[in-house]
Structures are given as structure tokens and as C-alpha cells.
Write a protein that holds these residues in place. Structure first.
Motif, PDB file in Angstrom:
ATOM      1  N   VAL A  17      31.704  59.771  51.544  1.00  0.00           N
ATOM      2  CA  VAL A  17      30.454  59.191  51.044  1.00  0.00           C
ATOM      3  C   VAL A  17      30.126  59.818  49.702  1.00  0.00           C
ATOM      4  CG1 VAL A  17      27.996  58.829  51.474  1.00  0.00           C
ATOM      5  CG2 VAL A  17      29.626  58.837  53.390  1.00  0.00           C
ATOM      6  N   THR A  18      30.081  58.999  48.660  1.00  0.00           N
ATOM      7  CA  THR A  18      29.734  59.495  47.340  1.00  0.00           C
ATOM      8  C   THR A  18      28.466  58.808  46.855  1.00  0.00           C
ATOM      9  OG1 THR A  18      30.446  59.654  45.020  1.00  0.00           O
ATOM     10  CG2 THR A  18      31.385  57.848  46.320  1.00  0.00           C
ATOM     11  N   GLN A  19      27.468  59.617  46.490  1.00  0.00           N
ATOM     12  CA  GLN A  19      26.148  59.101  46.121  1.00  0.00           C
ATOM     13  C   GLN A  19      25.705  59.808  44.847  1.00  0.00           C
ATOM     14  OE1 GLN A  19      23.399  58.486  49.413  1.00  0.00           O
ATOM     15  NE2 GLN A  19      21.715  59.371  48.230  1.00  0.00           N
ATOM     16  N   ILE A  20      25.159  59.061  43.895  1.00  0.00           N
ATOM     17  CA  ILE A  20      24.829  59.622  42.588  1.00  0.00           C
ATOM     18  C   ILE A  20      23.678  60.612  42.653  1.00  0.00           C
ATOM     19  CG2 ILE A  20      23.333  57.669  42.035  1.00  0.00           C
ATOM     20  CD1 ILE A  20      25.406  59.757  39.553  1.00  0.00           C
TER      21      ILE A  20
ATOM     22  N   ASN B 229      27.166  64.552  47.061  1.00  0.00           N
ATOM     23  CA  ASN B 229      26.103  64.049  46.187  1.00  0.00           C
ATOM     24  C   ASN B 229      26.302  64.589  44.781  1.00  0.00           C
ATOM     25  OD1 ASN B 229      23.425  63.777  44.877  1.00  0.00           O
ATOM     26  ND2 ASN B 229      22.815  63.047  46.910  1.00  0.00           N
ATOM     27  N   ALA B 230      26.261  63.698  43.809  1.00  0.00           N
ATOM     28  CA  ALA B 230      26.492  64.093  42.410  1.00  0.00           C
ATOM     29  C   ALA B 230      25.268  64.743  41.785  1.00  0.00           C
ATOM     30  CB  ALA B 230      26.919  62.884  41.587  1.00  0.00           C
ATOM     31  N   GLN B 231      24.161  64.803  42.520  1.00  0.00           N
ATOM     32  CA  GLN B 231      22.935  65.457  42.046  1.00  0.00           C
ATOM     33  C   GLN B 231      22.466  64.907  40.702  1.00  0.00           C
ATOM     34  OE1 GLN B 231      21.286  67.411  44.068  1.00  0.00           O
ATOM     35  NE2 GLN B 231      22.902  67.384  45.612  1.00  0.00           N
ATOM     36  N   GLY B 232      22.644  63.607  40.516  1.00  0.00           N
ATOM     37  CA  GLY B 232      22.149  62.952  39.312  1.00  0.00           C
ATOM     38  C   GLY B 232      23.025  63.115  38.086  1.00  0.00           C
ATOM     39  N   ASP B 233      24.121  63.830  38.189  1.00  0.00           N
ATOM     40  CA  ASP B 233      25.013  64.042  37.048  1.00  0.00           C
ATOM     41  C   ASP B 233      26.257  63.169  37.198  1.00  0.00           C
ATOM     42  OD1 ASP B 233      26.660  64.867  35.040  1.00  0.00           O
ATOM     43  OD2 ASP B 233      26.449  67.017  35.447  1.00  0.00           O
TER      44      ASP B 233
ATOM     45  N   THR C  45      26.287  52.506  41.317  1.00  0.00           N
ATOM     46  CA  THR C  45      27.292  52.001  40.381  1.00  0.00           C
ATOM     47  C   THR C  45      28.232  53.097  39.877  1.00  0.00           C
ATOM     48  OG1 THR C  45      25.841  50.195  39.677  1.00  0.00           O
ATOM     49  CG2 THR C  45      27.633  50.802  38.187  1.00  0.00           C
ATOM     50  N   PRO C  46      27.707  54.204  39.314  1.00  0.00           N
ATOM     51  CA  PRO C  46      28.642  55.221  38.800  1.00  0.00           C
ATOM     52  C   PRO C  46      29.526  55.824  39.889  1.00  0.00           C
ATOM     53  CG  PRO C  46      26.369  56.009  38.731  1.00  0.00           C
ATOM     54  CD  PRO C  46      26.303  54.553  39.017  1.00  0.00           C
TER      55      PRO C  46
ATOM     56  N   LYS D 148      33.589  61.977  39.319  1.00  0.00           N
ATOM     57  CA  LYS D 148      35.058  61.995  39.282  1.00  0.00           C
ATOM     58  C   LYS D 148      35.653  63.054  40.217  1.00  0.00           C
ATOM     59  CE  LYS D 148      39.062  62.064  36.207  1.00  0.00           C
ATOM     60  NZ  LYS D 148      39.832  62.952  37.086  1.00  0.00           N
ATOM     61  N   PRO D 149      35.212  64.332  40.124  1.00  0.00           N
ATOM     62  CA  PRO D 149      35.788  65.303  41.076  1.00  0.00           C
ATOM     63  C   PRO D 149      35.516  64.956  42.541  1.00  0.00           C
ATOM     64  CG  PRO D 149      33.960  66.274  39.804  1.00  0.00           C
ATOM     65  CD  PRO D 149      34.307  64.983  39.144  1.00  0.00           C
ATOM     66  N   ILE D 150      34.386  64.305  42.801  1.00  0.00           N
ATOM     67  CA  ILE D 150      34.118  63.873  44.172  1.00  0.00           C
ATOM     68  C   ILE D 150      35.152  62.842  44.612  1.00  0.00           C
ATOM     69  CG2 ILE D 150      32.510  62.569  45.623  1.00  0.00           C
ATOM     70  CD1 ILE D 150      30.212  63.885  44.074  1.00  0.00           C
ATOM     71  N   ALA D 151      35.388  61.847  43.757  1.00  0.00           N
ATOM     72  CA  ALA D 151      36.369  60.805  44.090  1.00  0.00           C
ATOM     73  C   ALA D 151      37.770  61.392  44.216  1.00  0.00           C
ATOM     74  CB  ALA D 151      36.341  59.711  43.017  1.00  0.00           C
ATOM     75  N   ASP D 152      38.116  62.305  43.312  1.00  0.00           N
ATOM     76  CA  ASP D 152      39.445  62.929  43.371  1.00  0.00           C
ATOM     77  C   ASP D 152      39.621  63.719  44.677  1.00  0.00           C
ATOM     78  OD1 ASP D 152      40.056  61.875  40.903  1.00  0.00           O
ATOM     79  OD2 ASP D 152      39.593  63.715  39.793  1.00  0.00           O
ATOM     80  N   LYS D 153      38.552  64.348  45.126  1.00  0.00           N
ATOM     81  CA  LYS D 153      38.616  65.101  46.394  1.00  0.00           C
ATOM     82  C   LYS D 153      38.920  64.173  47.558  1.00  0.00           C
ATOM     83  CE  LYS D 153      35.714  67.800  49.586  1.00  0.00           C
ATOM     84  NZ  LYS D 153      36.052  66.951  50.750  1.00  0.00           N
ATOM     85  N   PHE D 154      38.256  63.012  47.574  1.00  0.00           N
ATOM     86  CA  PHE D 154      38.492  62.071  48.671  1.00  0.00           C
ATOM     87  C   PHE D 154      39.941  61.588  48.683  1.00  0.00           C
ATOM     88  CE2 PHE D 154      33.759  60.701  48.518  1.00  0.00           C
ATOM     89  CZ  PHE D 154      33.415  61.786  49.325  1.00  0.00           C
ATOM     90  N   VAL D 155      40.485  61.350  47.488  1.00  0.00           N
ATOM     91  CA  VAL D 155      41.879  60.897  47.402  1.00  0.00           C
ATOM     92  C   VAL D 155      42.812  62.001  47.894  1.00  0.00           C
ATOM     93  CG1 VAL D 155      43.719  60.165  45.835  1.00  0.00           C
ATOM     94  CG2 VAL D 155      41.383  59.281  45.536  1.00  0.00           C
ATOM     95  N   ALA D 156      42.553  63.236  47.454  1.00  0.00           N
ATOM     96  CA  ALA D 156      43.396  64.365  47.879  1.00  0.00           C
ATOM     97  C   ALA D 156      43.315  64.576  49.386  1.00  0.00           C
ATOM     98  CB  ALA D 156      42.972  65.634  47.141  1.00  0.00           C
ATOM     99  N   ASP D 157      42.138  64.350  49.946  1.00  0.00           N
ATOM    100  CA  ASP D 157      41.949  64.525  51.396  1.00  0.00           C
ATOM    101  C   ASP D 157      42.456  63.332  52.204  1.00  0.00           C
ATOM    102  OD1 ASP D 157      40.755  66.930  50.837  1.00  0.00           O
ATOM    103  OD2 ASP D 157      38.699  66.233  51.132  1.00  0.00           O
ATOM    104  N   GLU D 158      42.831  62.252  51.493  1.00  0.00           N
ATOM    105  CA  GLU D 158      43.321  61.028  52.141  1.00  0.00           C
ATOM    106  C   GLU D 158      42.329  60.496  53.171  1.00  0.00           C
ATOM    107  OE1 GLU D 158      47.208  62.129  53.613  1.00  0.00           O
ATOM    108  OE2 GLU D 158      48.140  61.437  51.764  1.00  0.00           O
ATOM    109  N   VAL D 159      41.082  60.375  52.756  1.00  0.00           N
ATOM    110  CA  VAL D 159      40.072  59.802  53.655  1.00  0.00           C
ATOM    111  C   VAL D 159      40.455  58.354  53.974  1.00  0.00           C
ATOM    112  CG1 VAL D 159      38.248  61.278  52.732  1.00  0.00           C
ATOM    113  CG2 VAL D 159      38.605  59.005  51.745  1.00  0.00           C
ATOM    114  N   ASP D 160      39.906  57.827  55.033  1.00  0.00           N
ATOM    115  CA  ASP D 160      40.250  56.467  55.458  1.00  0.00           C
ATOM    116  C   ASP D 160      39.468  55.404  54.698  1.00  0.00           C
ATOM    117  OD1 ASP D 160      42.069  57.098  57.744  1.00  0.00           O
ATOM    118  OD2 ASP D 160      40.274  58.168  58.419  1.00  0.00           O
TER     119      ASP D 160
END
Length: 332
Positions: free
Chosen positions: A39-42, A76-80, A104-105, A85-97
């Protein structure tokens, strides 16, 4: 790779069915049986939080219970925006389902990070303009979701501000770095000018700049429209304070902001939108459809709601005649 991911999900669910009654880990389910949703939220604010709650409820109602067979890795990106990007990269590395992108961002960074893992988004104003999908009917290979803009929502609010309140100069505060906000402001400007008014713009880059931007509108506008801008909504209390002290009615692009003190909004419930998004996710998790087979949708219900207490605090006399086309919200 995409098909492998989907097969992996199906295999996981099949194993879950076969292993009912077997020993569980501390979360209540064997790790290999658990579907992981990144779950990624801005930012944290009521609308996005409500959308996530609706999303989880839809999964729960369809057999995906948190702590039993689904785990949410919430980031949570805490508004930044730089944190997406690092959040999304983490999910890819962790191979989430699956990735649930809430804004939007968040969705843009997720799509840049993977073309294999299914991405389900919500709270996105213009998914085509944001280059998340080719069209509502034909989304991308691994992405679909829901838009948070009803085609008539902004027009309904602007018509009320001009026709019922007589507002000529309308202020708007937004982050020019949020593509969803830019689209909304363009729509607001067109509608205001069509009705013979003027849109006074104040832009910000961070939530810390919202108060100063609001102060710059004092004496220049009859009312303020706040789009569903994550940066501005995150600092709504400073905006409410100025609107109340200066008797400048503040209108919002989302119903949830009325709880914080906005006068009115024409919109929908983000919890319901999140629930609708969750139903899309269920179809993908169960292997019934690929994201590319699920059209992007937007809220089906729309209502103008007026916060009577906030209206009086910000200098408006509530009219009984407004009940003909609006609902009254009283936070007392």
C-alpha cells in the motif's frame, strides 16, 4: 513475468484452500498462504485514509482477512513525492502480490517501478492525463483503478458559489507539482470565466506554504475553492482558520474535508470509492481478470452537501431553499 505473478497468486490461494486447518504463524496464517498487498499513499488525510479503509473492507467481505490470508505493507510518503519511488522499488524487491496506489503520484511511481505486478489505484483525478492508462476502457497491462472525479462535481460547486452566493472572484490554492490538481484548476478556471468571474490562483510546493498562500487571497476573493490536492488538504486546518477569521467561505473538492470545517462540497464518499476499488482488486487476486480487462471507473453517486455550522462561521446565512438541491451536514 506478469503471467507468472498471476499464477503465483492463484497458486497461493489454491494452497490456502487445501491447507485450511493447518498450523498458522503469528499472523494467523502460514506465510506462503498469505497474499501481500503493498500500500503506497502520498500523505495522511481523511479522504485517502477513508479510501484505504473501504479497500480493506471490500477484500475482507470477499474472503481476504487481514492477519489470516492477506497482509498489507503500508508505506506513507508523508507528503513528499520523492518518497514514492523508494516505496515502489521496495515493493518490487519484496515481490508483493499487488500494489494498491492511493493517489496520483503514488500510482505513477508504482507504474514506473513495475510492469509485472498488478497495480490497483484510487484517488486519481485524471488517470489518462497522468499517463497511468491509455483510456478508461482500455487501461494498461498491469494497472487499473478508480478516478475520484465525477464529471459534474466541480461544475455543481462552482454553479452554487456563483449563482447562490454571487461570488465573482474565486480563489484557489493548489500544488502545481500535482498533475491531478492542475487538471482540476483548469476546469475551475474555465467554469468561473464562463460565468463572468475571475479565478485568483495561489500555488504552493509544500503544506507549510498553504497558510501564506491563503493569506495572499485575503481581500481579493469572495470565496475559495480547494481541489482534491494532497498538499493543501494536508494543511486544511490553517486554511479553515483563515477562512473563518476573514469570513471567506471555503469550498472543497471532497466531502471528507467538511468534517474539518469546509463549507460545502459536491462529491462522494471516499470510503465507498475505496470499496469499489477493492472489488477490482478481488477480481485480480482471485485470477478472474487481469487489470487490463477491468475498465477504470469513477464514483456513480454525486451530491452537494453543506456544512451548516461551518457556513455560519464563515459568514454565510444558510437558506432553506438550498434543501431543494443540497443536503445539510451538521457536525454537532
Amino acid at each position: 513475468m506478469k503471467k507468472f505473478k498471476m499464477k503465483s497468486i492463484l497458486a497461493s490461494m489454491a494452497c490456502a484452500a487445501l491447507l485450511v486447518g493447518c498450523s498458522s504463524d503469528s499472523t494467523g496464517g502460514d506465510a506462503e498462504d498469505t497474499v501481500v498487498v503493498g500500500v503506497t499513499q502520498i500523505a495522511e488525510h481523511p479522504s485517502l485514509d477513508a479510501a484505504f479503509e473501504g479497500f480493506k473492507k471490500a477484500l475482507e467481505d470477499n474472503g481476504y482477512k487481514e492477519g489470516e490470508n492477506v497482509k498489507f505493507d503500508v508505506q506513507n510518503a508523508q507528503g513528499d513525492p520523492n518518497n514514492n519511488k523508494p516505496i515502489a522499488d521496495k515493493f518490487v524487491a519484496d515481490e508483493v502480490d499487488m500494489i494498491f496506489a492511493n493517489s496520483t503520484p503514488s500510482a505513477q511511481s508504482a507504474l514506473q517501478a513495475t510492469k509485472d505486478i498488478p497495480i490497483i489505484f484510487t484517488s486519481v483525478t485524471d488517470p489518462v492525463g497522468a499517463e497511468l492508462v491509455e483510456s478508461f476502457d482500455k487501461p494498461g497491462e498491469n494497472i487499473t483503478g478508480t478516478s475520484d472525479t465525477h464529471p459534474d462535481a466541480i461544475a455543481t460547486t462552482i454553479n452554487f458559489m456563483v449563482d447562490e452566493l454571487g461570488a465573482k472572484n474565486i480563489g484557489v490554492i493548489y500544488n502545481t507539482g500535482e498533475q491531478n490538481s492542475v487538471v482540476q484548476v483548469e476546469t475551475v478556471k474555465s467554469l468561473v470565466e464562463e460565468k463572468g468571474g475571475t479565478l485568483v490562483e495561489a500555488s504552493v510546493s509544500t503544506s507549510a506554504e498553504v497558510q501564506q498562500a491563503a493569506e495572499s487571497l485575503i481581500g481579493r476573493v469572495d470565496a475559495i475553492y480547494m481541489p482534491t490536492d494532497n498538499t493543501v488538504v494536508s494543511a486544511i486546518q490553517s486554511l479553515i482558520t483563515i477562512a473563518t477569521n476573514e469570513k471567506i467561505p471555503l469550498f472543497a473538492g471532497d466531502l471528507d474535508s467538511m468534517e474539518a470545517g469546509a463549507v460545502a462540497a459536491s462529491g462522494f464518499n471516499y470510503y465507498d470509492l475505496g470499496y469499489e476499488t477493492g472489488l477490482m482488486a478481488v477480481q485480480v487476486l482471485k485470477g478472474e481478470k487481469d487489470p487490463s480487462e477491468i475498465p477504470v471507473s469513477y464514483p456513480q453517486s454525486l451530491k452537494l452537501t453543506i456544512n451548516t455550522e461551518a457556513a455560519e462561521a464563515q459568514g454565510l446565512e444558510v437558506q432553506d431553499a438550498w434543501t431543494e438541491f443540497a443536503e445539510f451536514y451538521d457536525e454537532k
